[in-house]
Write an enzyme that holds these catalytic residues in place. Structure first.
Site, mmCIF file in Angstrom:
data_model
loop_
_atom_site.group_PDB
_atom_site.id
_atom_site.type_symbol
_atom_site.label_atom_id
_atom_site.label_comp_id
_atom_site.label_asym_id
_atom_site.label_seq_id
_atom_site.Cartn_x
_atom_site.Cartn_y
_atom_site.Cartn_z
ATOM 1 N N GLN A 133 22.461 -7.850 6.376
ATOM 2 C CA GLN A 133 23.150 -8.582 5.510
ATOM 3 C C GLN A 133 24.244 -9.545 6.273
ATOM 4 O OE1 GLN A 133 23.084 -9.058 2.583
ATOM 5 N NE2 GLN A 133 21.390 -7.562 1.741
ATOM 6 N N SER A 134 23.887 -9.926 7.578
ATOM 7 C CA SER A 134 24.807 -11.042 8.193
ATOM 8 C C SER A 134 25.054 -12.290 7.432
ATOM 9 C CB SER A 134 24.285 -11.312 9.520
ATOM 10 O OG SER A 134 24.716 -12.256 10.228
ATOM 11 N N ASN A 135 26.314 -12.513 7.589
ATOM 12 C CA ASN A 135 26.977 -13.811 6.721
ATOM 13 C C ASN A 135 26.553 -14.956 7.778
ATOM 14 O OD1 ASN A 135 27.919 -13.026 4.484
ATOM 15 N ND2 ASN A 135 29.627 -11.737 5.826
#
Ligand SMILES: *Cc1c(COP(=O)(O)O)cnc(C)c1O
Length: 317
Positions: free
Chosen positions: A70-72
């Site tokens: 879920q890396s921004n």
């Protein structure tokens, strides 16, 4: 000073939080890096303006990085790559851990940023959960595969924490200095370029720059000091910061990196219900929980800027 690709709308807004100021007895303001106008916002847009310009300069066709699923950063890098006709390849794990996985329910590997990555055409390779080291190895192998197929590859470290990323936040600190003066600046801190850049921007001033850690490992201050050396080399200045120049608090990580905490969830609800602003469960929610608790203890006081670093898509994961 360095080549820059135009991605974000800056300066990002700064405004007062009247209701929570009254609740906490603070003069509390918010710096809206959730509203960069780029790929759903977040602090990584600032770093990417310099990093993408650097990639374009090298003539690379493929960018390889890694991160939590879920890396921004992967989302915003994916958008920047798409805009410049570059392929974006990323190694990801649902939960990378230094000390073995915990028993806590983490984020989903569906929804949130994963949907946006897919829309952007990011080539996301999701691996079995493991250590951060294992994740970096996966990224190195992906980069090597691309090279063997003849592609010109540019690798970017996790979270975009390079000296150029820190430089972007040195500039961001100067942007805030033009908008107002503060006793405290408080924000979520993880891979370090945000804190390294801001701490440099305010070095020698009375403003305290406090990172609320999203990772439980105190050793990260040493990584920040290393980043500071890189930043000093980049801008040709002499005096780098040392690990103990970074003001950090590790009390609000909750169960682990990447796992929502009960206090963080409460802080998200309070910010939404009192001010109509969304925070995220991994970084800004925990950081705001920390700010509130430190304000209640009287440790953070006066005119305070909460730097909203983004992450809002993770609410949907
Ligand atoms: C990456 C990120 C941070 C941490 O920034 P670093 O420069 O990596 O320390 C904080 N908040 C959000 C929402 C992020 O995506």
């Amino acid at each position: 000073m360095f080549p820059k690709a135009h991605l974000i709308q800056a300066p990002t807004p700064l405004h007062r939080l009247d209701r929570i100021s009254a609740d906490l007895g603070l003069d509390l303001w918010i710096k809206r890096d959730d509203l960069t106008g780029f790929a759903m916002g977040g602090n990584k847009g600032r770093k990417l303006e310099y990093q993408i310009a650097e990639v374009l300069r090298t003539g690379a066709e493929v960018v390889v990085t890694c991160g939590a699923v879920q890396s921004n950063y992967i989302r915003q890098l994916g958008a920047a790559c798409a805009m410049h006709g570059l392929r974006c390849v990323a190694a990801a794990m649902r939960l990378p851990y230094e000390y073995g996985p915990g028993d806590y329910p983490g984020l989903s590997d569906q929804g949130g940023n994963v949907v946006l990555d897919d829309i952007l055409g990011v080539e996301l390779h999701v691996y079995e959960d493991g250590t951060w080291e294992r994740l970096y190895e996966h990224a190195a192998i992906l980069a090597q595969k691309e090279r063997l197929q003849g592609a010109k590859v540019h690798e970017i470290p996790i979270g975009g924490s390079s000296p150029l990323g820190a430089y972007a936040f040195l500039e961001a600190g100067r942007e805030l200095q033009k908008q107002g003066e503060f006793d405290w600046i408080v924000f979520a801190s993880s891979s370090g370029s945000t804190q390294t850049g801001l701490t440099h921007a305010y070095a020698g001033t009375a403003t305290k720059v406090l990172g609320i850690a999203s990772d439980p490992e105190p050793e990260i201050a040493a990584d920040f000091a290393e980043l500071s050396i890189g930043l000093m080399e980049l801008i040709g200045a002499e005096k780098a910061l040392r690990a103990d120049d970074f003001l950090m608090n590790f009390d609000y990580v909750g169960p682990a990196y990447g796992i929502p905490s009960p206090e963080g969830t409460e802080a998200i609800q309070l910010m939404a219900r009192r001010e109509g602003i969304f925070l995220d469960p991994i970084y800004s929610g925990k950081a705001f929980a920390g700010l509130m608790s430190l304000a209640q203890k009287g440790e953070v006081k006066g005119k305070v800027c909460f730097w909203h670093t983004g992450g809002v898509p993770v609410l949907f994961a």
